[in-house]
Structures are given as C-alpha cells and as structure tokens.
Scaffold this active site. Structure first.
Site, mmCIF file in Angstrom:
data_model
loop_
_atom_site.group_PDB
_atom_site.id
_atom_site.type_symbol
_atom_site.label_atom_id
_atom_site.label_comp_id
_atom_site.label_asym_id
_atom_site.label_seq_id
_atom_site.Cartn_x
_atom_site.Cartn_y
_atom_site.Cartn_z
ATOM 1 N N HIS B 55 0.983 -1.180 -0.080
ATOM 2 C CA HIS B 55 0.247 -0.078 0.104
ATOM 3 C C HIS B 55 0.735 1.270 0.034
ATOM 4 O O HIS B 55 1.265 1.875 0.954
ATOM 5 C CB HIS B 55 -0.915 -0.078 1.314
ATOM 6 C CG HIS B 55 -1.824 1.109 1.095
ATOM 7 N ND1 HIS B 55 -3.085 0.681 1.591
ATOM 8 C CD2 HIS B 55 -2.021 2.064 0.581
ATOM 9 C CE1 HIS B 55 -4.112 1.690 1.450
ATOM 10 N NE2 HIS B 55 -3.300 2.727 1.014
ATOM 11 N N HIS B 57 1.399 5.380 -1.925
ATOM 12 C CA HIS B 57 0.964 6.266 -2.914
ATOM 13 C C HIS B 57 2.112 6.895 -3.527
ATOM 14 O O HIS B 57 2.887 7.514 -2.838
ATOM 15 C CB HIS B 57 -0.026 7.067 -2.194
ATOM 16 C CG HIS B 57 -1.345 6.432 -1.680
ATOM 17 N ND1 HIS B 57 -2.350 6.375 -2.453
ATOM 18 C CD2 HIS B 57 -1.678 6.091 -0.527
ATOM 19 C CE1 HIS B 57 -3.237 5.662 -1.776
ATOM 20 N NE2 HIS B 57 -2.916 5.431 -0.598
ATOM 21 N N LEU B 58 2.465 6.716 -4.674
ATOM 22 C CA LEU B 58 3.531 7.063 -5.427
ATOM 23 C C LEU B 58 2.953 8.567 -6.186
ATOM 24 O O LEU B 58 4.156 9.486 -6.533
ATOM 25 C CB LEU B 58 4.256 6.197 -6.231
ATOM 26 C CG LEU B 58 4.624 5.105 -5.792
ATOM 27 C CD1 LEU B 58 5.502 4.003 -6.703
ATOM 28 C CD2 LEU B 58 5.923 5.508 -4.712
ATOM 29 N N ARG B 59 1.863 9.005 -6.116
ATOM 30 C CA ARG B 59 1.576 10.194 -6.816
ATOM 31 C C ARG B 59 1.834 10.396 -8.141
ATOM 32 O O ARG B 59 1.221 11.500 -8.862
ATOM 33 C CB ARG B 59 1.930 11.447 -5.901
ATOM 34 C CG ARG B 59 1.556 11.413 -4.177
ATOM 35 C CD ARG B 59 0.058 11.614 -4.209
ATOM 36 N NE ARG B 59 -0.188 11.513 -2.751
ATOM 37 C CZ ARG B 59 -1.197 10.840 -2.169
ATOM 38 N NH1 ARG B 59 -1.976 10.118 -2.972
ATOM 39 N NH2 ARG B 59 -1.404 10.828 -0.976
ATOM 40 N N ASN B 89 -4.995 5.658 -6.921
ATOM 41 C CA ASN B 89 -5.694 6.947 -7.037
ATOM 42 C C ASN B 89 -4.723 8.012 -7.523
ATOM 43 O O ASN B 89 -4.524 9.039 -6.836
ATOM 44 C CB ASN B 89 -6.328 7.274 -5.624
ATOM 45 C CG ASN B 89 -5.070 7.264 -4.671
ATOM 46 O OD1 ASN B 89 -4.015 6.885 -4.779
ATOM 47 N ND2 ASN B 89 -5.501 7.931 -3.473
ATOM 48 N N HIS B 176 -11.059 -0.421 0.912
ATOM 49 C CA HIS B 176 -10.604 0.653 1.782
ATOM 50 C C HIS B 176 -12.015 0.406 2.595
ATOM 51 O O HIS B 176 -13.142 1.171 2.081
ATOM 52 C CB HIS B 176 -10.326 1.806 1.111
ATOM 53 C CG HIS B 176 -10.764 3.127 1.862
ATOM 54 N ND1 HIS B 176 -9.465 3.967 1.979
ATOM 55 C CD2 HIS B 176 -11.645 3.799 2.505
ATOM 56 C CE1 HIS B 176 -9.949 5.005 2.690
ATOM 57 N NE2 HIS B 176 -11.235 4.815 2.997
ATOM 58 N N ASN B 275 -6.501 8.563 7.129
ATOM 59 C CA ASN B 275 -7.847 8.062 6.770
ATOM 60 C C ASN B 275 -7.670 6.648 6.581
ATOM 61 O O ASN B 275 -6.760 6.332 5.574
ATOM 62 C CB ASN B 275 -8.573 8.510 5.557
ATOM 63 C CG ASN B 275 -10.012 8.071 5.334
ATOM 64 O OD1 ASN B 275 -10.543 7.512 6.389
ATOM 65 N ND2 ASN B 275 -10.554 8.195 4.195
ATOM 66 N N ASP B 302 0.776 2.722 3.690
ATOM 67 C CA ASP B 302 -0.013 3.719 3.366
ATOM 68 C C ASP B 302 0.633 4.934 3.061
ATOM 69 O O ASP B 302 0.219 6.144 3.411
ATOM 70 C CB ASP B 302 -1.441 3.930 4.087
ATOM 71 C CG ASP B 302 -2.514 4.485 3.711
ATOM 72 O OD1 ASP B 302 -2.376 5.193 2.303
ATOM 73 O OD2 ASP B 302 -3.435 4.687 4.290
ATOM 74 N N HIS B 306 1.944 14.194 0.751
ATOM 75 C CA HIS B 306 1.296 15.578 0.514
ATOM 76 C C HIS B 306 2.141 16.802 0.470
ATOM 77 O O HIS B 306 3.164 16.905 1.284
ATOM 78 C CB HIS B 306 0.190 15.790 1.279
ATOM 79 C CG HIS B 306 -0.726 14.872 1.256
ATOM 80 N ND1 HIS B 306 -1.798 14.802 0.160
ATOM 81 C CD2 HIS B 306 -1.258 13.702 2.299
ATOM 82 C CE1 HIS B 306 -2.563 13.815 0.277
ATOM 83 N NE2 HIS B 306 -2.453 12.974 1.779
#
Lengths: 194, 433, 306
Positions: B55, B57-59, B89, B176, B275, B302, B306
């Site tokens: 999990h 997030h590499l954006r 996402n 999720h 979240n 996760d 940001h």
C-alpha cells in the site's frame, strides 16, 4: 496571571525606619489640619480621592481626621489608574482596583488626589487622566505621605507628609494597618550591594 | 557484480556470510570467500528478506510535486523495501492497462524497487462500474491487486461482482473499508476527543460494518478479500472470526496505527490527519496483538505524500495521509520486536513473505519477492542495525514531501543496506542512486 | 493568563475569575460616564479576522477594542485575498508583518485559531471556531449568571438544544464547571456528541424534568436544516419537546434566568414571550459581552511586549 502588586521585600536589603506608627499618625493629623486651613470655606466641597492601593485607606484616614478636627464630613472616593497607565508594557498586567466616587460626583468640586509616595509622577498623571474622564472638578490638588523626589513629569504635591531625599537605588515602602497590618515607612537599599 | 556480506544474523540467528551473485543468493555459510567480490561488513546487523509494501501512494502521474515514482522508490529502498504496490488513485486514475503500464515502466526506469501497480476496481474510483480488470491483469504490469483505495467500494452488489470477477485473474480486491454515509465530513476518530475538539467523528462502526459485510460476501462467492489499513479493535475481532470460519480474507495494518493514537489530534496539526483516523490506545493494543497472532497478515505503509500547502492549513481543509516508507520497519521494531510480540522471523513474515503472497509476487524466478533467504533464491534483502536509534528529521527524508508524523521522535533500527536482485540500492544507510 | 485565548478548557479557575473580576471593574469604572473610552491599549493594533459572517460578535470585539483605544482593523474573508484562495498561514504572516498585536479570529474550521497561534507572535483570541469553542461567549454567559444570581459555585445550569454542533455549549461546559456550576445538557440523543459521557456534566433527554431544578436555562440556536439530516423529525416536534415556552418557563424556580447566545429562532427553541420576559438576560448578555471582551484584550495585551 497578573503581575504581583509589589515585590515582597525578599531580596537582601537593609531597611531603615523613616516613620514609626506614632509618626504616621502625627503626619496624617498635620496634613488634615493643612487641608482644613487651605480649603477654608470650600471644605464642604472637598473630595478626597485615593489612588489604590494605599492611597485609598490614606484618603479615608485623612477624611476622618478632617471631620474630627473641623466637624465637617468630607466625601471620599477611589480612582483606579491601571487602565490609564503608560507603563503597562514594562510592568505587566495587574488586577484592577475599585473606582468609587461620591454620589454627587466631582463636577465643580475641590478634588484632592491622595497617594502614599510621590516619585516619578506617572501615577498622578494617570490619575489626572482618569479624573478628566470622570468629571470636571473646579480644582485638583495632590496630597502624598512621602515625597521622595526624582520627578519625571512637571508635577508637585500641594500637601506633603514628609520630604525624603533618596537615591534612585533606594526603595521607599509605606505600610498601613489597613493593607499591611502596621503603620510605618521604610527606606530600603536595594541593588546597592550588587 | 558479486557481494560478500560478512557476519550477518539471518532472521536474527547466528552470524553467517552471504554471497550474492547474478541476482541470486549464491551461498550462505561460515567464512565464505570469493575473489573479486565486494565485501560488506555486516557484524551485528540482522538480515531480513526485502520488504514488500502492499500500500504505497507514489502520486505519479498527477501530483509529481508531492512524490514521483523515482523519489518514492528511493524512500522505499531506504526503508528496506524491494517491492511496493503503487495505489491506483493517481490522476489519471490507474483504471486502464495504459496507466498501470506507465507506472510499471516508470518503476523499471527508477530501478530502486519493483513498482507493482494496483488497478482501480471501478472506473475513475467512482464506485459505479467495474474497470477493465482483465486488461490490467494481462498487461505488462501483471496487476493482481485491485483497489479503489481512498474510496470504499460501498455498493454491496458491485463489491460482490468485483470479488467474483477477480477470481478468474487470481486477483484480490483490497477494500478501503469505510461506509461513506457514516463518515460524511469525518475528521477524526469518533469518541470523547472528537466531542471535545469539535471535529466530526469517524466511527469505528463505519469500518467494521463494511469489513463484516465483505467477509460474508467473500465467503459466499468463494473469493479472496484483502482489507486495507485495519484500524480498530472491532475489525480485528471480525477478521479473527472470519478466518476461523475459513474465509479467504487477509488484512494489513499501517505503522502509524500501530504507534499513534487520536491524542495526536489535540494539536490540530493536520500532519496527524489520516484516513482511517488514528484511534484509541485500546485499538492500538488490539492491532499489535492481531498482527502478532497473525489475524492481521501484513504491515503496509499507506505512505501518502502531500505537498506542504495541502498540510499546512486548517485541520478540516488538510488532506489525509502521512509518510511511512522510511520509518515502517523502525516502528515495527519499536512496537512489536522490542516489546517481545514478534521475533525477526515474524517481522520477515508480516513485512515480506505474506504481503508478497497476497500480491502474488512469491512465485518462482528472479522476479519473485518474499522468498526465504536461501541459496538459489533472488537476492532481495536488507541489513538492519537494530541497536541504532535516530531522531526523525523530515527535511532529511528522501520523499519529496515532508508530512511525517514522526518528526522529532526517536526510533530504533537503521536500514544499513538494501539489495534488489543482488544489486545494492542502499549502502551505509544512504541511497546508492 | 496565557498569551492566547484559544479555548475555555484552557482557563483555570483563577484565570477565569480574573477575567470576570476585571470585566466587573471595567463595568464599574465606566458606569455612568459620558466618555466610555480608556487609553489602555493606545498604539496597539487589534485585527478582527472573520472567515464567517458574525456581525454581532465582530461588533462586540470592535467596540471592546475601541473602548480601550486600540486601533482596529476588520479583515473579512469576503471580498479579500482570502476569498481568492490565500491560505490561513499566508494571511497570518501578512497580519504579522503588519504588526498586529492581537488577532481575533472567527473560522468555520475547528482548531483554526490553534493553527494561527503557531504562526504569529501576537495574541490570538478565538471568536468561535467551527463546532469547537467560543470562549468569550462562555465568559460573558458566566459573567451574566454571576451578575444576576450573585454566584457561580453550585449554580445549576441547563444547556438545551443542539449541543453536537454548538461551540457555545462546549465552551460553557468547560468554563462553568471550572467555576463550580453544575451543568446539565438537555437535547435529543441525536444532538449530543458521542463521548459526552466523559464530560463533567449531567445529561438528560427530558427538558420538563430538568427545568424545576435549574437556576439558569441556556437555550441554544437550532437550525431547522438539521431535520433534513434526520437529527430530528420536524421543527414542530423539536419545538414541542425541547422548545422553551411560557408554560415550561413557569416550571422554573422563582429566581431562575433564561439565556440565549443569539441569534434566536423565535418560535423554534424559544417562544417570543419567553425571550422578552423579565427572566430573560438576552439583551444584558450582549452588553456584558463588550465588558468581558475588554477584560480579555486588556489581560492579553496590557502587559505584553513584542
């Protein structure tokens, strides 16, 4: 939260007694006589306005002695000057004291401000500003128990209990029975040993 | 290029030498020698199989200002990872073969970890209709994990279909779990703290209700279900029950849910907004116990980078999520190894073996992950100094973002080296590239 | 007192009492005067930074600052750079550069004043943040109760209505209990936060049972829109079960007072004849608000040096 009223005499200091209890009573009596004499026929118009903390009981004592000597009851009041000070930034926030004026107010009357010690004159200036917002007296005079010099403003007292030439390093402490349990005036040397 | 690692404690065992050659572990033994090999002194270090994150997030594509495949890969390598699953996402969403192949290629170019794309379950993560799951599975990216992470597949009929459909792909739906109607506007765990702070509550029941529903659906259709970032004691209970009934369910927990609690929200600093939200002490305890006894299969980061402007704001306006790749292993050491809940073999199991199996990365061949540290296996491993302690400085992180909830915190364990197929990606605690 | 006033939960009994005492002294000093102005904060700058419309709170703070001779700048989010997307932090740094000694902030996000306090050197006063707190409202409510009933210790206060969404209720819960009052929250369960059981208050769903034992009743504003999210079935049912009308007011003890932070929904949580009755302190609360805010500004700024 607030700054403490007066730092307690906890630092190393040497104290000299300037006025003992009997001296304080004698000085107050003399000031009362001077007030009666100077006020003359305007004595019923007299209002003694104390500047807290110790100016307030001093004003009440003076009023009692004036009444005893002259047979004329005079009005008393107090005016808190905290919100009029120009040195709050240096001295820090302090709790406010009462502002109480006689029912008839001060307009057109002879107001005598009463304080314990006259030093820089800044407290008196603040009291004058406060009075200006509270009414329009005919005359304003000043009575102090001790004048220790070192004025920073063009202010002088009309009634002085005792003139005490001091150095800036010295501290003058007035104790009254109402606030401190005993009547006395002390001169302490602070910082001179450093 | 051959490497000779001297004196490493494999899974915390007795010191041994490891010879890495041609991408594989060539030999393990005492006093090995090899001419021309680069020697790595691993005295006092623990050797673990390269970590696998389910999990991340590499954006990229879309928010390259927050993270790129390359910067995220470097952060992963520094954390001891050799494979990461890149969540779907992005912008555009990874819901087609084209996007997942793009991410996969970017990962190959960076070459620091194996980047394994996750495919979206539904088109645009909108929860309305299935994305082309088969096309993503058949693509060069060979997608096996499908998730709308960030959003719940809330529609029960759609979830049932997704679970059924991926059976043909040997895939798994990673849910999720968040009932959206119960979490409208939610900002933090619902309880006495949310009541006092005036932040809208995210009730534990909103997670647990979806997990309960989904394990029943998975059982009914005989499909595999994976539950993302489990955060409550109640969820652990439901998973324990489901596993006891033979449901094919697996679950992950994040490092931050193993360490931090809702008390962090009292500062109103959105670096602690995430979240699902940080929960209570009792939840943290149950999650640690669940991971220790295997009810929870894996630790997954996760990792959610940001940009500064998305975090230096009012709590409600800030985006949820926190960094995790570089500190994940340290937090597992702090919360499970040092208290004696998990030994090094357990760490390897929960952070490498099981996540690789869930993602179907554990087959034969040089591309496999989560394999034992044994001769002939791909040389994916890390060397950890368990005694080292360091204070986290967000400015020193390899991630492009700075939203680490561990800033200023002293944590144990330092990844000294990471090897991907025999090639070092991290040496002396520094990224090689 | 701390440098900022961010929440009533921060105030200990001594601090809270000092604010109330100072407000009383200010009231006394200004009573009957023609010149309602004091020179105390001459040369200080107070910025009213309002991200939400609240004319009454802004005017109250503005009057308080002006009566202390501070320079007042009203910075409304509407029609400013804020509405063009400037972040709270950038706005804070701008105000800081302009030399604001105090920033009075109203914001729809809970905790926004806490964030602001991290970015400026001046004092931050929370004038209402989201559903979190509105500490000066609680201070003026406490002041009003003490003024009317002569004490706060042991006073029984019922806070009635939408506690869940009310920053006024939260601030009053912490402040009034700190000052020794016994607080009971009265609301339908849907309008009470989960976790309310950990608060130092009583909770009741039955207004009629609480009224005979209340020295003060504080009615909270209830927005009719809440019924659309099923917090209650209809305005009529809410009013029937939790509204204060003349019949219910008659159940109060003789000396009890009726309070409302405003703005009122007459006919919803409070009947018109109750709002206008002699028990009502609603107008008095507004006047007390100025004195209490003067006290807060004086205590935060009077002694500070930048």
């Amino acid at each position: 939260m607030a700054g403490s009223p007066e730092p307690a005499a906890s630092r190393t200091s040497t104290a000299g007694v300037l006025l003992a209890p009997a001296d304080v009573a004698r000085v107050v009596d003399r000031m009362a006589h001077q007030l009666i004499e100077k006020a003359g026929e305007q004595l019923p118009d007299l209002v003694l306005v104390g500047i807290p903390t110790r100016g307030a009981p001093l004003a009440r004592r003076l009023a009692a002695r004036v009444a005893a000597f002259s047979g004329t009851a005079v009005d008393v009041g107090t005016v808190d000057i905290t919100l009029y000070r120009d040195d709050l930034r240096m001295r820090g926030v302090r709790a406010l004291e009462d502002t109480v004026l006689p029912a008839q107010g001060i307009d057109g009357r002879l107001v005598v401000l009463v304080d314990d010690v006259l030093f820089s004159g800044r407290s008196v200036r603040a009291a004058l500003d406060a009075l200006r917002d509270l009414g329009r007296p005919r005359t304003v005079q000043l009575a102090v128990l001790v004048d220790r010099g070192h004025r920073e403003l063009p202010i002088r007292a009309d009634y002085v209990g005792k003139n005490v030439p001091t150095s800036r390093a010295q501290q003058v402490r007035v104790h009254l029975a109402e606030t401190d349990g005993t009547d006395e005036v002390l001169v302490t040397e602070e910082g001179s040993r450093a | 290029m051959t490497y000779l690692i001297k004196g490493a404690r494999v899974l915390g065992g007795d010191p041994a030498d490891l010879l890495l050659a041609d991408g594989r572990i060539a030999a393990i033994g005492d006093r090995l020698s090899a001419t021309g090999a680069t020697v790595v002194d691993a005295g006092g270090l623990v050797a673990l199989p390269g970590l696998v994150d389910l999990h991340t997030h590499l954006r990229e594509p879309g928010r390259e200002d927050a993270e790129t495949v390359e910067t995220g890969s470097r952060a992963a390598a520094l954390g001891g990872f050799t494979a990461v699953h890149a969540m779907a996402n992005t912008d555009p969403v990874a819901d087609t073969a084209g996007v997942v192949e793009q991410v996969w290629r970017l990962g190959r170019q960076a070459g620091l970890v194996d980047v394994v794309p996750v495919g979206a379950v539904t088109v645009g993560l909108r929860g309305e209709r299935l994305a082309e799951l088969g096309a993503m599975a058949d693509s060069a990216a060979r997608v096996r994990v499908f998730s709308d992470d960030g959003h719940c597949v809330a529609d029960p009929a759609l979830m049932r279909r997704a679970l059924e459909y991926v059976k043909a792909l040997d895939g798994v739906v990673a849910q999720h779990a968040e009932e959206p109607r119960l979490t409208a506007g939610a900002q933090m765990n619902e309880g006495h703290r949310s009541a006092r702070l005036g932040l809208t509550g995210w009730p534990a029941a909103a997670e647990e209700a979806v997990i309960a529903r989904d394990v029943l659906l998975a059982q009914h259709v005989g499909a595999r279900l994976h539950v993302c970032h489990v955060s409550t004691a109640g969820s652990v209970e439901i998973l324990r029950w489901a596993k006891s009934r033979g449901v094919q369910v697996t679950a992950e927990v994040t490092p931050h849910h193993l360490l931090l609690t809702e008390a962090c929200a009292e500062t109103y600093d959105p670096v602690f907004k995430v979240n699902p939200p940080l929960r209570t002490d009792a939840d943290v305890e149950a999650l640690r116990a669940g991971l220790a006894d295997g009810t929870i299969d894996a630790v997954a980061t996760d990792h959610a980078p940001h940009a500064v402007e998305d975090k230096e704001s009012e709590w409600a306006q800030a985006r949820p999520g926190m960094l995790g790749l570089e500190q994940a292993l340290s937090i597992v050491v702090e919360t499970l190894v040092e208290p004696g809940l998990l030994d090094w073999a357990g760490v390897a199991d929960r952070m490498s073996v099981r996540p690789a199996a869930i993602g179907r990365l554990d087959g034969r061949g040089l591309q496999a992950h989560g394999r034992p540290l044994a001769p002939g296996e791909p040389a994916n491993l890390l060397l950890l100094d368990p005694a080292a302690r360091a204070t986290v400085d967000p400015a020193a992180l390899a991630s492009r973002s700075r939203n680490s909830p561990y800033a200023g915190r002293e944590l144990p364990g330092r990844v000294v080296a990471t090897f991907l197929r025999g090639v070092p990606t991290v040496l002396d605690g520094k990224a090689v590239r | 007192m701390k440098r900022h006033l961010l929440e009533a939960a921060d105030l200990d009994r001594a601090d809270a009492t000092l604010v109330l005492d100072t407000a009383a002294q200010i009231d006394q000093a200004l009573a009957g005067r023609e010149v309602k102005k004091l020179p105390t904060l001459r040369g200080r700058t107070v910025v009213n930074l309002f991200y939400e419309d609240s004319t009454r709170t802004r005017i109250s703070f503005e009057l308080a600052a002006k009566r202390l001779s501070a320079d007042v700048i009203n910075f409304s989010a509407k029609g400013s750079s804020v509405s063009k997307g400037e972040s709270l932090k950038d706005t804070a740094l701008t105000l800081e550069a302009m030399g604001a000694d105090a920033i009075v902030v109203r914001h729809s996000a809970s905790g926004a004043p806490h964030r602001l306090a991290n970015w400026v050197r001046g004092s931050v006063v929370n004038a209402g943040d989201g559903t979190h707190e509105h500490p000066t409202q609680a201070l003026l409510d406490a002041y009003t109760i003490r003024h009317r009933l002569g004490r706060l210790d042991g006073v029984r206060v019922a806070i009635v209505g939408d506690v869940l969404h009310s920053r006024v209720a939260r601030s009053n819960v912490w402040l009034l209990t700190t000052l020794g009052a016994e607080v009971t929250l009265v609301a339908p369960p849907t309008l009470l936060p989960v976790g309310v059981g950990s608060w130092p208050v009583g909770v009741s769903y039955d207004l009629d049972a609480v009224l005979p034992k209340a020295d003060a009743v504080m009615m909270l504003r209830v927005q009719a829109e809440r019924m659309n999210a099923s917090f209650f079935p209809s305005a009529r049912e809410y009013s029937r079960r939790y509204g204060l009308d003349a019949r219910r007011m008659a159940a109060l003890p003789d000396e009890a007072i009726v309070m409302h932070p405003g703005p009122m929904n007459r006919g919803m949580e409070i009947a018109a004849d109750v709002a206008d009755s002699v028990r009502s302190t609603i107008v008095e609360q507004v006047g007390n608000g100025v004195s209490v805010r003067m006290a807060v500004l004086y205590l935060l700024l009077g002694g500070s040096t930048r």
